[in-house]
Write a protein that holds these residues in place. Structure first.
Motif, PDB file in Angstrom:
ATOM      1  N   TYR A 113      20.161   7.687  -3.053  1.00 33.68           N
ATOM      2  CA  TYR A 113      19.159   6.645  -2.854  1.00 33.68           C
ATOM      3  C   TYR A 113      19.791   5.386  -2.266  1.00 33.68           C
ATOM      4  O   TYR A 113      21.001   5.190  -2.311  1.00 33.68           O
ATOM      5  CB  TYR A 113      18.462   6.301  -4.170  1.00 33.68           C
ATOM      6  N   TYR A 114      18.927   4.566  -1.697  1.00 32.36           N
ATOM      7  CA  TYR A 114      19.267   3.227  -1.227  1.00 32.36           C
ATOM      8  C   TYR A 114      18.537   2.225  -2.110  1.00 32.36           C
ATOM      9  O   TYR A 114      17.426   2.488  -2.577  1.00 32.36           O
ATOM     10  CB  TYR A 114      18.785   2.997   0.211  1.00 32.36           C
ATOM     11  N   SER A 115      19.143   1.061  -2.279  1.00 33.92           N
ATOM     12  CA  SER A 115      18.492   0.009  -3.050  1.00 33.92           C
ATOM     13  C   SER A 115      18.853  -1.343  -2.449  1.00 33.92           C
ATOM     14  O   SER A 115      19.974  -1.541  -1.973  1.00 33.92           O
ATOM     15  CB  SER A 115      18.938   0.067  -4.514  1.00 33.92           C
ATOM     16  N   GLY A 116      17.904  -2.270  -2.458  1.00 31.83           N
ATOM     17  CA  GLY A 116      18.184  -3.591  -1.911  1.00 31.83           C
ATOM     18  C   GLY A 116      17.011  -4.535  -2.045  1.00 31.83           C
ATOM     19  O   GLY A 116      15.981  -4.196  -2.637  1.00 31.83           O
ATOM     20  N   GLU A 117      17.165  -5.721  -1.484  1.00 32.03           N
ATOM     21  CA  GLU A 117      16.112  -6.719  -1.510  1.00 32.03           C
ATOM     22  C   GLU A 117      15.274  -6.603  -0.233  1.00 32.03           C
ATOM     23  O   GLU A 117      15.756  -6.147   0.799  1.00 32.03           O
ATOM     24  CB  GLU A 117      16.703  -8.121  -1.635  1.00 32.03           C
ATOM     25  N   TYR A 118      14.035  -7.051  -0.321  1.00 31.03           N
ATOM     26  CA  TYR A 118      13.155  -6.976   0.841  1.00 31.03           C
ATOM     27  C   TYR A 118      12.216  -8.168   0.882  1.00 31.03           C
ATOM     28  O   TYR A 118      11.962  -8.817  -0.134  1.00 31.03           O
ATOM     29  CB  TYR A 118      12.332  -5.678   0.826  1.00 31.03           C
ATOM     30  N   GLU A 119      11.722  -8.427   2.069  1.00 33.53           N
ATOM     31  CA  GLU A 119      10.626  -9.372   2.267  1.00 33.53           C
ATOM     32  C   GLU A 119       9.718  -8.785   3.326  1.00 33.53           C
ATOM     33  O   GLU A 119      10.187  -8.155   4.286  1.00 33.53           O
ATOM     34  CB  GLU A 119      11.137 -10.744   2.702  1.00 33.53           C
ATOM     35  N   VAL A 120       8.422  -8.991   3.142  1.00 38.03           N
ATOM     36  CA  VAL A 120       7.433  -8.471   4.087  1.00 38.03           C
ATOM     37  C   VAL A 120       6.731  -9.639   4.763  1.00 38.03           C
ATOM     38  O   VAL A 120       6.387 -10.626   4.107  1.00 38.03           O
ATOM     39  CB  VAL A 120       6.373  -7.602   3.379  1.00 38.03           C
ATOM     40  N   TYR A 121       6.530  -9.512   6.061  1.00 40.44           N
ATOM     41  CA  TYR A 121       5.768 -10.505   6.819  1.00 40.44           C
ATOM     42  C   TYR A 121       4.637  -9.778   7.533  1.00 40.44           C
ATOM     43  O   TYR A 121       4.801  -8.649   7.996  1.00 40.44           O
ATOM     44  CB  TYR A 121       6.670 -11.232   7.814  1.00 40.44           C
TER      45      TYR A 121
ATOM     46  N   PHE B  87       9.255  -5.624   7.802  1.00 39.23           N
ATOM     47  CA  PHE B  87       9.987  -5.552   6.541  1.00 39.23           C
ATOM     48  C   PHE B  87      11.426  -5.976   6.816  1.00 39.23           C
ATOM     49  O   PHE B  87      12.112  -5.336   7.615  1.00 39.23           O
ATOM     50  CB  PHE B  87       9.994  -4.124   5.985  1.00 39.23           C
ATOM     51  N   ASP B  88      11.865  -7.048   6.177  1.00 45.18           N
ATOM     52  CA  ASP B  88      13.252  -7.481   6.272  1.00 45.18           C
ATOM     53  C   ASP B  88      13.968  -6.911   5.045  1.00 45.18           C
ATOM     54  O   ASP B  88      13.835  -7.423   3.937  1.00 45.18           O
ATOM     55  CB  ASP B  88      13.326  -9.010   6.272  1.00 45.18           C
ATOM     56  N   ILE B  89      14.688  -5.803   5.227  1.00 41.40           N
ATOM     57  CA  ILE B  89      15.323  -5.095   4.111  1.00 41.40           C
ATOM     58  C   ILE B  89      16.841  -5.281   4.191  1.00 41.40           C
ATOM     59  O   ILE B  89      17.444  -5.066   5.243  1.00 41.40           O
ATOM     60  CB  ILE B  89      14.976  -3.591   4.148  1.00 41.40           C
ATOM     61  N   ARG B  90      17.428  -5.670   3.063  1.00 39.11           N
ATOM     62  CA  ARG B  90      18.875  -5.879   2.999  1.00 39.11           C
ATOM     63  C   ARG B  90      19.422  -5.046   1.842  1.00 39.11           C
ATOM     64  O   ARG B  90      19.371  -5.471   0.688  1.00 39.11           O
ATOM     65  CB  ARG B  90      19.181  -7.372   2.843  1.00 39.11           C
ATOM     66  N   TYR B  91      19.895  -3.853   2.193  1.00 38.79           N
ATOM     67  CA  TYR B  91      20.405  -2.932   1.171  1.00 38.79           C
ATOM     68  C   TYR B  91      21.736  -3.428   0.605  1.00 38.79           C
ATOM     69  O   TYR B  91      22.594  -3.921   1.336  1.00 38.79           O
ATOM     70  CB  TYR B  91      20.589  -1.535   1.754  1.00 38.79           C
ATOM     71  N   ASP B  92      21.886  -3.304  -0.697  1.00 38.37           N
ATOM     72  CA  ASP B  92      23.154  -3.671  -1.329  1.00 38.37           C
ATOM     73  C   ASP B  92      23.740  -2.530  -2.155  1.00 38.37           C
ATOM     74  O   ASP B  92      24.801  -2.669  -2.757  1.00 38.37           O
ATOM     75  CB  ASP B  92      22.981  -4.926  -2.202  1.00 38.37           C
ATOM     76  N   LYS B  93      23.056  -1.377  -2.164  1.00 40.23           N
ATOM     77  CA  LYS B  93      23.586  -0.231  -2.917  1.00 40.23           C
ATOM     78  C   LYS B  93      23.143   1.065  -2.252  1.00 40.23           C
ATOM     79  O   LYS B  93      21.987   1.212  -1.852  1.00 40.23           O
ATOM     80  CB  LYS B  93      23.089  -0.273  -4.367  1.00 40.23           C
TER      81      LYS B  93
END
Length: 203
Positions: A104-112, A153-159
């Protein structure tokens, strides 16, 4: 490029007249007062220019209004059967919906969404070279597409976990852009790094 109405004097002329070394040579005694006045004017102009430059440098960045509520606390299934779970601020993408411990991937996101999405993808994600004209072309491809349902979607995966091991992420920024359809229950988006399209159905 912006054009200004011709006045007979160019900005170059003003600059040259103001700062040419010849303007600061020794003047006759009778011109001392004029020389001082000229220096005052030049210093005043330079002060105004400096204020404008400083103000421009510290101009606050635009605050884009995110639309995380579009997907927050929801689950989506991709066309390949993988599962995406959104919390208020994070995304977890599992290869196998029945196993949340591996692959899996995991991270923070923001939607516009809408106008904010257009502005965000063309300005904040300018390194991807998407122009407003290209976004308009997307809107013209189908009657289903328009600015109101355009999303980024601005997605920034950290894991990232693969086969039981946590791996380094070479490109943590993975933006998607596309459209939300069918009363906000269907996502038709593309990964901007790989140009791969994904379809997600809300559960």
């Amino acid at each position: 490029m912006y054009e200004t109405k011709a006045t007979g004097t160019t900005q170059a002329d003003v600059y040259n007249n103001a700062v040419q070394p010849g303007n600061f040579t020794q003047q006759p005694v009778s011109n001392v007062g004029k020389k001082k006045d000229k220096k005052k004017i030049i210093l005043a102009v330079l002060a105004v220019v400096l204020v404008i430059v400083i103000a421009s440098a510290f101009k606050p960045a635009k605050n884009y209004e995110n639309s995380n509520s579009l997907v927050a606390n929801t689950t989506w299934i991709a066309g390949d059967g993988s599962e995406v779970i959104f919390t208020d601020e994070r995304i977890d993408w599992y290869q196998n919906p029945d196993d949340h411990t591996d692959n899996y991937y995991s991270g923070e996101y923001e939607v516009y969404r809408g106008e904010e999405a257009v502005e965000y993808v063309t300005k904040e994600l300018s390194e991807y070279y998407v122009t407003k004209d290209e976004v308009e072309e997307l809107f013209d491809r189908s009657d289903l597409y328009d600015e109101s349902n355009f999303v980024v979607f601005d997605i920034r995966y950290d894991k990232m976990v693969v086969s039981g091991e946590e791996r380094d992420i070479e490109k943590p920024l993975v933006p998607w852009f596309g459209f939300v359809l069918e009363d906000d229950t269907y996502l038709d988006v593309a990964n901007m790094n790989t140009s791969t399209y994904y379809a997600f159905t809300k559960q």
